[in-house]
Design an enzyme around this catalytic site. Structure first.
Site, short mmCIF file in Angstrom:
data_model
loop_
_atom_site.label_atom_id
_atom_site.label_comp_id
_atom_site.label_asym_id
_atom_site.label_seq_id
_atom_site.Cartn_x
_atom_site.Cartn_y
_atom_site.Cartn_z
N SER A 1 1.23 -1.21 -0.17
CA SER A 1 -0.02 0.03 -0.23
C SER A 1 0.81 0.94 0.25
O SER A 1 2.19 0.99 0.67
CB SER A 1 -0.86 -0.10 1.54
OG SER A 1 -1.66 0.97 1.57
N TYR B 1 -2.18 -0.08 11.30
CA TYR B 1 -2.79 -0.45 9.00
C TYR B 1 -0.85 -0.48 8.61
O TYR B 1 -0.54 -1.29 7.91
CB TYR B 1 -3.74 0.07 9.16
CG TYR B 1 -3.89 -0.14 7.18
CD1 TYR B 1 -4.61 -1.99 6.74
CD2 TYR B 1 -3.38 0.37 6.01
CE1 TYR B 1 -4.37 -2.00 5.36
CE2 TYR B 1 -3.20 0.10 5.04
CZ TYR B 1 -4.22 -1.15 4.48
OH TYR B 1 -3.67 -1.38 3.60
#
Length: 277
Positions: free
Chosen positions: A137, A150
């Protein structure tokens, strides 16, 4: 110069839906025999039907189960590709998440990908070739406000991937590759339910990508490995600049969140066909 991967057998984790399913479809179209895996065996079996029907259950937190999947994939021929796509997102400041939530995020996103990588490498090193593609990501490249735990799990995966690639080269292994794919926010079920979540604003600061666009880039990356690829490329340059200037990044946090909240409102209007604040 890297050697393009030849289609063989490929494993995709978290493939029951969203990006994982799209990646599996793109690889299948590119000539790979794809083993779709997911923690939900019923859903992944349904997803596999139009792609050859090859599927199986897998909880990536289970090291032995990852090894068994790698062995199963290799039974059909050369294990050419393993895609660590399985991941989960929880939002909010780190102090608002309980220990169980933090542990689960790290276990799935970081340790789960490590389990898959090492299971695949055990087979690929014996074969003398192969490729592990880790779906990370942009949050793996820069701290994302509201997505702290995260982002930490994705930072860990970047470090593990690049360090493992360096270890392979130091050991004289030249034809086993590790790549990181770092996309911006993707309009998948992971974000569908986050339109009213202020903690997810950072994921809406750019233009939301389709799963198919990211999957197409993953299929190209599967053919020609690179250590880190961002989608879109300009966003990668932007977040790397912020990572290089952490003080500036912290000062810009209110601006980033304001842009993200505006992105959430735009997406809500697209879905409802009218204004919503």
């Amino acid at each position: 110069m890297t050697t393009p991967s030849r289609p063989g057998t490929a494993v995709v984790t978290g493939a029951a839906g969203g990006l994982g399913r799209a990646i599996a479809a793109a690889l299948h179209a590119d000539g790979w025999q794809v083993l779709l895996t997911d923690v939900d065996p019923t859903a992944v079996a349904a997803a596999a039907v139009p792609l050859g029907g090859w599927s199986g259950p897998l909880d990536v937190r289970d090291e032995a189960a990852c090894a068994a999947v790698a062995a199963r994939a290799a039974e059909r021929g050369r294990l050419g590709l393993w895609v660590n796509n399985a991941g989960i997102l929880a939002t909010g400041p780190s102090w608002t998440q309980d220990a169980a939530t933090r542990r689960r995020i790290v276990e799935v996103n970081a340790l789960g990908a490590m389990n898959g990588t090492l299971a695949a490498l055990d087979v690929m090193r014996r074969q003398g070739a192969g490729h592990v593609l880790n779906v990370v990501s942009l949050a793996g490249l820069v701290a994302a406000p509201g997505e702290t735990v995260y982002a930490a799990s994705k930072h860990a995966l970047i470090a593990f991937s690049l360090g493992t690639l360096a270890d392979l080269r130091a050991a004289g292994v030249r034809d086993v590759h590790v790549s990181c794919l770092c996309p911006d926010g993707i309009w998948t079920p992971m974000l569908h339910d986050r339109l009213d979540d202020p903690g997810a604003a950072a994921s809406f600061t750019g233009t939301l990508l389709s799963a198919e666009r990211v999957a197409a880039r993953a299929a190209r990356l599967a053919r020609r490995p690179r250590p880190v690829v961002t989608v879109p490329r300009w966003r990668g340059a932007q977040v790397r600049l912020l990572d290089a200037l952490p003080g500036l990044a912290i000062r810009l946090t209110p601006v980033v969140l304001a842009v993200g909240r505006a992105g959430q409102r735009r997406q809500r209007r697209r879905l409802t066909g009218g204004p919503r604040t």
